[in-house]
Design a protein around this motif. Structure first.
Motif, short mmCIF file in Angstrom:
data_model
loop_
_atom_site.label_atom_id
_atom_site.label_comp_id
_atom_site.label_asym_id
_atom_site.label_seq_id
_atom_site.Cartn_x
_atom_site.Cartn_y
_atom_site.Cartn_z
N ASP A 74 31.78 68.84 32.51
CA ASP A 74 32.55 70.05 32.26
C ASP A 74 32.67 70.93 33.50
O ASP A 74 33.09 72.07 33.43
CB ASP A 74 31.91 70.87 31.13
N ASP A 75 32.32 70.41 34.67
CA ASP A 75 32.26 71.23 35.86
C ASP A 75 33.61 71.23 36.57
O ASP A 75 33.78 70.65 37.63
CB ASP A 75 31.18 70.68 36.80
N VAL A 76 34.59 71.94 35.98
CA VAL A 76 35.92 71.97 36.55
C VAL A 76 35.97 72.75 37.85
O VAL A 76 36.93 72.65 38.61
CB VAL A 76 36.94 72.55 35.56
N ASP A 77 34.95 73.57 38.12
CA ASP A 77 34.94 74.34 39.36
C ASP A 77 34.18 73.63 40.47
O ASP A 77 33.82 74.24 41.46
CB ASP A 77 34.35 75.73 39.13
N LEU A 78 33.95 72.35 40.29
CA LEU A 78 33.21 71.58 41.28
C LEU A 78 33.99 71.52 42.59
O LEU A 78 35.17 71.23 42.62
CB LEU A 78 32.95 70.16 40.78
N VAL A 79 33.31 71.79 43.68
CA VAL A 79 33.94 71.77 44.99
C VAL A 79 33.86 70.37 45.60
O VAL A 79 32.80 69.77 45.63
CB VAL A 79 33.25 72.79 45.93
N SER A 80 35.01 69.86 46.02
CA SER A 80 35.05 68.57 46.69
C SER A 80 35.18 68.83 48.19
O SER A 80 36.15 69.43 48.63
CB SER A 80 36.25 67.76 46.19
N THR A 103 34.75 83.62 55.35
CA THR A 103 35.43 84.36 54.30
C THR A 103 36.27 83.37 53.51
O THR A 103 36.63 82.30 54.02
CB THR A 103 36.32 85.49 54.87
N THR A 104 36.54 83.69 52.25
CA THR A 104 37.38 82.83 51.41
C THR A 104 38.70 83.53 51.13
O THR A 104 38.77 84.76 51.05
CB THR A 104 36.68 82.48 50.09
N LEU A 105 39.74 82.73 50.96
CA LEU A 105 41.09 83.28 50.88
C LEU A 105 41.95 82.45 49.94
O LEU A 105 41.90 81.21 49.97
CB LEU A 105 41.70 83.27 52.29
N ASN A 106 42.73 83.13 49.10
CA ASN A 106 43.74 82.42 48.31
C ASN A 106 45.12 82.94 48.68
O ASN A 106 45.27 83.84 49.51
CB ASN A 106 43.47 82.55 46.81
N ALA A 107 46.15 82.37 48.08
CA ALA A 107 47.53 82.67 48.47
C ALA A 107 47.88 84.15 48.31
O ALA A 107 48.55 84.74 49.15
CB ALA A 107 48.50 81.81 47.66
N ALA A 108 47.41 84.75 47.21
CA ALA A 108 47.76 86.15 46.93
C ALA A 108 47.26 87.08 48.03
O ALA A 108 47.90 88.08 48.35
CB ALA A 108 47.21 86.57 45.57
N TRP A 109 46.10 86.77 48.59
CA TRP A 109 45.52 87.64 49.62
C TRP A 109 45.96 87.25 51.03
O TRP A 109 45.61 87.94 51.99
CB TRP A 109 43.99 87.59 49.54
N SER A 110 46.69 86.14 51.16
CA SER A 110 47.05 85.66 52.49
C SER A 110 48.48 85.99 52.88
O SER A 110 48.86 85.81 54.04
CB SER A 110 46.85 84.14 52.56
N GLU A 111 49.29 86.47 51.96
CA GLU A 111 50.70 86.77 52.26
C GLU A 111 50.80 87.83 53.36
O GLU A 111 49.94 88.70 53.48
CB GLU A 111 51.41 87.24 51.00
N PRO A 112 51.86 87.78 54.16
CA PRO A 112 52.05 88.81 55.19
C PRO A 112 52.01 90.21 54.59
O PRO A 112 52.64 90.47 53.56
CB PRO A 112 53.43 88.47 55.76
N GLY A 113 51.26 91.10 55.21
CA GLY A 113 51.13 92.45 54.71
C GLY A 113 50.06 92.61 53.64
O GLY A 113 49.82 93.72 53.16
N SER A 114 49.40 91.51 53.30
CA SER A 114 48.37 91.58 52.27
C SER A 114 47.00 91.78 52.91
O SER A 114 46.87 92.24 54.04
CB SER A 114 48.39 90.31 51.41
N ARG A 184 32.47 79.46 45.19
CA ARG A 184 32.03 80.04 46.45
C ARG A 184 30.53 79.86 46.66
O ARG A 184 30.07 79.50 47.75
CB ARG A 184 32.40 81.53 46.49
N ILE A 185 29.74 80.12 45.62
CA ILE A 185 28.29 79.94 45.73
C ILE A 185 27.95 78.49 46.02
O ILE A 185 27.09 78.18 46.86
CB ILE A 185 27.59 80.41 44.44
N ASN A 186 28.62 77.58 45.33
CA ASN A 186 28.43 76.15 45.58
C ASN A 186 28.69 75.81 47.04
O ASN A 186 27.88 75.15 47.71
CB ASN A 186 29.37 75.37 44.65
N PHE A 187 29.81 76.29 47.55
CA PHE A 187 30.20 76.00 48.93
C PHE A 187 29.21 76.57 49.93
O PHE A 187 28.78 75.89 50.87
CB PHE A 187 31.60 76.56 49.20
N LEU A 188 28.81 77.82 49.74
CA LEU A 188 27.89 78.46 50.69
C LEU A 188 26.54 77.74 50.72
O LEU A 188 25.92 77.61 51.78
CB LEU A 188 27.69 79.93 50.31
N GLY A 189 26.11 77.26 49.57
CA GLY A 189 24.87 76.49 49.53
C GLY A 189 24.97 75.22 50.35
O GLY A 189 24.01 74.82 51.03
#
Length: 360
Positions: A74-80, A103-114, A184-189
């Motif tokens: 059930d671990d749909v948030d598993l990081v590959s 730092t982590t970033l998704n599309a909404a926070w990466s748009e120009p002016g964001s 994010r926690i998974n990745f940082l570990g």
């Protein structure tokens, strides 16, 4: 101890008239050796299993996984993660002591002016922060964010998360938000497991000064606060996972494994709330990881703004829901900072934050 079972088998064979292993030639000898080997392994393994179960019980209620990222149905948030590629990116950005800024970033926070644009601009206008961009790795959570990163920054890493779309705005405590935080926690570990220490920073944080000289020498895990009591060792401080400095060692690696595993014991909670729970856990005490809480005077935010612009290192747009509100107040912080820098030294005391505004 291993002799009685073969003797019993031999007697039963004799009573029915069947050949004993000795009477079966070389094959019988081989069979006897296999049986003896299996019985020996069982005799060794059983005590080890008992000892392991006792140790796991002594360390706490949450069983620590052998490795972060161990798959579950059930671990749909598993990081590959492409481990070799990640190590190459980290190595290219690392300081001399194998420390990176993440730092982590998704599309909404990466748009120009964001948010991303304000974040990077703060490094360019801060004191002794421009050079830190050479050590910043932007971890993108979707293809659009990764493409934008490659346009504006040198060190980019694409994080693939199975079964989840992280491209849109993730409002606080929604299902998508929780999955993103635990990924994010998974990745940082896993970064710690590769031997790299890190400064993790949310992208909705503006950097004004180099924070490295202000970290504690005896802290393994150092984290910013929504509210700071005045005592860096006080576990009643309210931590904020948006900014942390973590040294890579056996204690922090095990701590991140425990933290990630604890999500199963606290379903529906995000990493920060779970951290508030496990910081009191007997496992963490026995582990010996040294936790330090960072002062809001140096590492402030909208929850508790820094009162000293002559010392502040970072300011976080926390206690704020809504992307447009965050962008507005982050830009206001930068304007306040530029005004502070432009004034003569004797007049700098007259400048104060004009935030929170839209984030009230």
């Amino acid at each position: 101890m291993a002799a009685p079972p073969p003797l019993t088998v031999t007697r039963a064979a004799n009573e029915t008239g069947a050949a004993t292993p000795d009477q079966q030639g070389p094959g019988g000898t081989a069979a006897r050796r296999v049986i003896s080997a299996l019985l020996f392994l069982a005799a060794v393994a059983l005590p080890c299993l008992v000892v392991y179960r006792h140790r796991a019980s002594a360390l706490g209620d949450v069983l620590v996984p052998a490795r972060l990222g161990a798959p579950r149905d059930d671990d749909v948030d598993l990081v590959s993660i492409d481990g070799a590629k990640l190590e190459k990116v980290l190595r290219g950005a690392a300081m001399a002591n194998d420390t990176v800024i993440l730092t982590t970033l998704n599309a909404a926070w990466s748009e120009p002016g964001s948010v991303l644009d304000v974040f990077l601009e703060s490094f360019r206008t801060g004191e002794s922060t421009r050079e830190l961009l050479d050590h910043l790795v932007i971890v993108s959570l979707d293809a659009a964010a990764h493409e934008r990163c490659r346009q504006v920054h040198r060190h980019c890493f694409a994080l693939i998360t199975g079964g989840v779309n992280f491209s849109g705005q993730k409002n606080f405590m929604t299902d998508g938000y929780l999955k993103m935080m635990w990924s994010r926690i998974n990745f940082l570990g896993q970064v710690l497991e590769k031997g790299f220490s890190f400064i993790f920073t949310d992208t909705d944080i503006v950097w004004f000064r180099n924070p490295l000289p202000h970290f504690y020498l005896d802290g393994d895990f150092q984290i910013a606060c929504d509210h700071f009591t005045g005592d860096p060792d006080d576990l009643s401080n309210a931590p904020n996972g948006g900014f942390a400095y973590v040294r890579s060692n056996s204690e922090t690696i095990e701590f991140y494994r425990f933290w990630y595993a604890a999500r199963e014991k606290h379903p529906g909670l995000h990493d920060q709330d779970v951290l508030n729970s496990i910081k009191h856990d007997s496992f963490v005490t026995k582990l010996g990881v040294k936790i330090k809480f960072l002062s809001t005077e140096l590492f402030g935010g909208l929850c508790e703004p820094s009162r000293n612009m002559s010392r502040v290192c970072t300011m976080h747009a926390n206690c704020c829901i809504g992307l447009s509100r965050k962008i507005s107040d982050l830009n206001a912080m930068l304007r306040d900072w530029r005004k502070f820098k432009a004034l003569p030294r004797d007049d700098k005391h007259s400048v104060s934050w004009t935030v929170p505004r839209n984030c009230r």
